[in-house]
Design an enzyme around this catalytic site. Structure first.
Site, PDB file in Angstrom:
ATOM      1  N   CYS A   7       0.873  -1.165   0.000  1.00  0.00           N
ATOM      2  CA  CYS A   7       0.000   0.000   0.000  1.00  0.00           C
ATOM      3  C   CYS A   7       0.916   1.223   0.000  1.00  0.00           C
ATOM      4  CB  CYS A   7      -0.898  -0.035   1.229  1.00  0.00           C
ATOM      5  SG  CYS A   7      -2.393   0.931   1.026  1.00  0.00           S
ATOM      6  N   CYS A  79      -4.353  -0.654  -2.583  1.00  0.00           N
ATOM      7  CA  CYS A  79      -4.729   0.754  -2.707  1.00  0.00           C
ATOM      8  C   CYS A  79      -6.046   0.887  -3.460  1.00  0.00           C
ATOM      9  CB  CYS A  79      -3.666   1.520  -3.490  1.00  0.00           C
ATOM     10  SG  CYS A  79      -2.039   1.443  -2.756  1.00  0.00           S
ATOM     11  N   CYS A  86      -1.205   3.063  -6.852  1.00  0.00           N
ATOM     12  CA  CYS A  86      -0.601   1.934  -6.154  1.00  0.00           C
ATOM     13  C   CYS A  86       0.857   1.787  -6.547  1.00  0.00           C
ATOM     14  CB  CYS A  86      -1.326   0.649  -6.501  1.00  0.00           C
ATOM     15  SG  CYS A  86      -2.912   0.562  -5.696  1.00  0.00           S
TER      16      CYS A  86
END
Length: 141
Positions: A7, A79, A86
């Site tokens: 993330c 994400c 991302c």
């Protein structure tokens, strides 16, 4: 089997996914990281995970650069495409997956509304990662 969950801040969604996936099978080697790691894990993420019976309080955000030279069975980004970009992982990876979830830490409103967002995202992460575990990962352990 080695799994990396990525993330941006590695303080919330990736940490929750890490906790859930590790709880499904202790034999899995699960790690999480971010491209711009936060200074600490989000306390609300710790709290809602504890309510699910999973303790992630000892997790700390890590930078993805720590893991670039390793080989992975799975690298999974979590994400939300609508809100952020991302990270791209250039390492040796057998399976790359994207499972986007909204970032509950960006929720505006009352404490109750923010807490509800954390519970909702936690439950989405639990359900989606359990489905992935059951349909793909479990067969390869």
């Amino acid at each position: 089997m080695k799994i990396l969950i990525l993330c941006t801040g590695n303080s919330c969604r990736s940490q929750m996914a890490h906790g859930f996936l590790q709880s499904f099978n202790k034999k899995l080697q699960v790690f999480s990281a971010g491209t711009v790691p936060a200074p600490r894990i989000n306390q609300m993420a710790v709290d809602v995970m504890k309510k699910a019976g999973i303790d992630i309080s000892d997790h700390t955000p890590k930078n993805v650069t720590e893991y670039l030279k390793e080989e992975w069975d799975y690298v999974i980004t979590v994400c939300d495409d609508a809100n952020e970009t991302c990270p791209v992982f250039p390492g040796k990876v057998r399976h790359r997956l994207h499972m986007g979830f909204e970032d509950p830490s960006k929720t505006k409103g009352s404490y109750s509304e923010i807490l509800t967002a954390f519970y909702d995202v936690r439950n989405e992460i639990r359900d989606e990662f359990y489905k992935l575990f059951e349909t793909e990962i479990k067969k390869k352990i």
